[in-house]
Design a protein around this motif. Sequence first.
Motif, PDB file in Angstrom:
ATOM      1  N   LYS A  46      -3.197  -5.461  -1.896  1.00 38.08           N
ATOM      2  CA  LYS A  46      -2.068  -6.275  -2.267  1.00 38.08           C
ATOM      3  C   LYS A  46      -0.652  -6.229  -2.126  1.00 38.08           C
ATOM      4  N   VAL A  50      -1.670 -11.170   1.541  1.00 39.93           N
ATOM      5  CA  VAL A  50      -2.135 -12.038   0.739  1.00 39.93           C
ATOM      6  C   VAL A  50      -1.335 -12.926  -0.331  1.00 39.93           C
ATOM      7  N   ALA A 109      -3.900 -20.633  -0.088  1.00 41.54           N
ATOM      8  CA  ALA A 109      -4.661 -19.578   0.398  1.00 41.54           C
ATOM      9  C   ALA A 109      -4.212 -18.207  -0.117  1.00 41.54           C
ATOM     10  N   ALA A 110      -2.841 -18.400  -0.700  1.00 46.07           N
ATOM     11  CA  ALA A 110      -2.473 -17.048  -1.229  1.00 46.07           C
ATOM     12  C   ALA A 110      -2.713 -16.615  -2.562  1.00 46.07           C
ATOM     13  N   SER A 111      -2.652 -15.575  -2.811  1.00 46.38           N
ATOM     14  CA  SER A 111      -2.879 -14.989  -4.264  1.00 46.38           C
ATOM     15  C   SER A 111      -2.169 -13.995  -4.718  1.00 46.38           C
ATOM     16  N   ASP A 112      -2.337 -13.314  -5.856  1.00 46.56           N
ATOM     17  CA  ASP A 112      -1.294 -12.584  -6.381  1.00 46.56           C
ATOM     18  C   ASP A 112      -1.093 -11.197  -5.472  1.00 46.56           C
ATOM     19  N   PHE A 113      -0.148 -10.765  -5.441  1.00 40.11           N
ATOM     20  CA  PHE A 113       0.235  -9.430  -4.747  1.00 40.11           C
ATOM     21  C   PHE A 113       1.053  -8.415  -5.614  1.00 40.11           C
ATOM     22  N   ILE A 114       1.259  -6.944  -5.039  1.00 36.56           N
ATOM     23  CA  ILE A 114       1.726  -6.126  -5.658  1.00 36.56           C
ATOM     24  C   ILE A 114       3.342  -5.949  -4.856  1.00 36.56           C
ATOM     25  N   LYS A 115       4.361  -6.084  -5.675  1.00 38.55           N
ATOM     26  CA  LYS A 115       5.698  -6.138  -5.188  1.00 38.55           C
ATOM     27  C   LYS A 115       6.339  -4.824  -4.912  1.00 38.55           C
ATOM     28  N   GLY A 116       6.729  -4.498  -3.639  1.00 37.96           N
ATOM     29  CA  GLY A 116       7.457  -3.144  -3.337  1.00 37.96           C
ATOM     30  C   GLY A 116       8.530  -3.158  -3.907  1.00 37.96           C
ATOM     31  N   ASP A 117       9.435  -1.956  -3.726  1.00 36.57           N
ATOM     32  CA  ASP A 117      10.656  -1.809  -4.420  1.00 36.57           C
ATOM     33  C   ASP A 117      11.688  -1.370  -3.299  1.00 36.57           C
ATOM     34  N   THR A 118      11.216  -1.763  -2.077  1.00 38.25           N
ATOM     35  CA  THR A 118      12.119  -0.973  -1.057  1.00 38.25           C
ATOM     36  C   THR A 118      13.691  -1.760  -0.965  1.00 38.25           C
ATOM     37  N   ASP A 119      13.898  -2.983  -1.600  1.00 37.70           N
ATOM     38  CA  ASP A 119      15.062  -3.492  -2.008  1.00 37.70           C
ATOM     39  C   ASP A 119      16.128  -2.910  -2.779  1.00 37.70           C
ATOM     40  N   ALA A 133      16.182   0.599  -2.635  1.00 39.74           N
ATOM     41  CA  ALA A 133      16.249   1.899  -1.944  1.00 39.74           C
ATOM     42  C   ALA A 133      17.841   1.909  -1.644  1.00 39.74           C
TER      43      ALA A 133
END
Lengths: 397, 117
Positions: free
Chosen positions: A171, A182, B13-23, B25
Amino acid sequence: MMDRRTLVGVGAALTTAVSSFFGGRKAEAKAKDMAYPKGTMQPRGHVERLERFANLSLESRQDFLMSFRTWANGDLGRTANARADEILKSKGIPKDNQLSQAEAIELLKDDPIIAMSTRGWCSAQQLMWSGLKEEFEGNADRYLSEMEAADKMGPGKLELNANLKLPDYVKHEIHIQPGGYVGSEFAGHMYHYGTNAFYTGRNFNDELHVGSANNMPIPKDGKVMRILDVGCGIGQLALALKERFPNAEVWGIDVGGPMVRYAHLRSVERGLDVNFSQRLGEDTQFPDNYFDIVTSYIMFHEVSPEGTAAQVKEAMRIVRPGGIYYPLDFKLNGAPRRTAYGMYRGWMDHRWNNEVWTQKFRTNGLPDMIRKAGFDLNEKEPELLRGFGILNATKPA
Amino acid sequence: MADEKKMGERTKAASDFIKGDTDSAVFLGNPHIDNLMTIVIAMGAEIWADRQRMRIVEHLLSTKGKVTTEMIEQYVPTNEQKAAWAAERDAMAKRVYSVMARDTSGAKPFGEERKFN
């Protein structure tokens, strides 16, 4: 090759034609009207396999960002690398001294040129993604319509599985792609054009995938009836394999619903009979001993160690005796020793490019996992893609 | 063009995701300086986009004697044009940004007095 907007018209018009007993010509005319109503911009066509961006401004901006990336990886990268050597020298550290990653980061992170190089890469990558996100999400109606039309078309089939329980490791926003593989309806679109930039123009026509497919080893008995591409993404390798083995039943599976959906769209455009399905590499749902070849394209470095072990085990179950398992990925065996700057860049890639699993991939012992699963492993040949690892496994007959 | 269904009626077709934190940086010691760097690269891309459009307009005017938005958008460069424009694009990136690679090891602080003979 049919453009995607005509596809929308054809899909809708054929539905109308079938329900109203209209003839094919009438459906075709209706398709044209529906695809290009008065006052709208025509699609801009393809450059061989690649559909051009919807407008010149987007195409030009993305083109320039790719050029900046090439320059930043080249001239600026070399300058940063040389600067790292100077820093080591000034501290009396031999160039070939193997620092820990933490030591390398501490030594190099505050140097202005190295920091500028990092910022340049990051900004260009962020701008590339934000431009793509704005285009596809900003015109969601158009792009969703194209996919919906293709969903029902062949020759291959599409299976989306809304109830699939996704493990957390899939994810993440790998490569800082918005929503990752996804989380956005347009993950496939963004991945396609975004990775074209990563390849700095060398893969607009899937050249690397075609090359990999053409180099794929086949079972000793020569029988290639069924092929599976695990973690197929947008299906570039699966389509290339179908081209090489036109009579084989070819499947591509991926956890990303939007990825396989886009892969299917591309297979419809190109008229290739490949099945794409949203499934887990750990639980493919195929019968035992089903495939002659199971492969993957640069996938495992984006998989957790637990996921990797489970997928190798599953591959052993579905490859038939005498069949081939070739997970193509970064080089593990004989990879060059990393310099301090290489260590710093490795961290940058892991931490800020969100390559969450790459560092673990390098140490998780994939070749041993493949052997322990029961495969005979050849790590010497053939090389599918220059500079990448060789993991040519055969299930004992 | 597209059938304008409501988004809720669309096949998803999309589902939940884990957001990154590069914004968030910061590489240059101050987030605003990091932002400026992003702006500078974005401006390069905008300038290049305008330059490309201008180039195509000039070409169409000189070869066809007229130009429309559709003609500009649909224009497919020849292989020779592609190669020439790519070389010009790469040269522009190098010309504009090469200062980023200049040697800053001798950088002097703002308040340092310069000694004259």
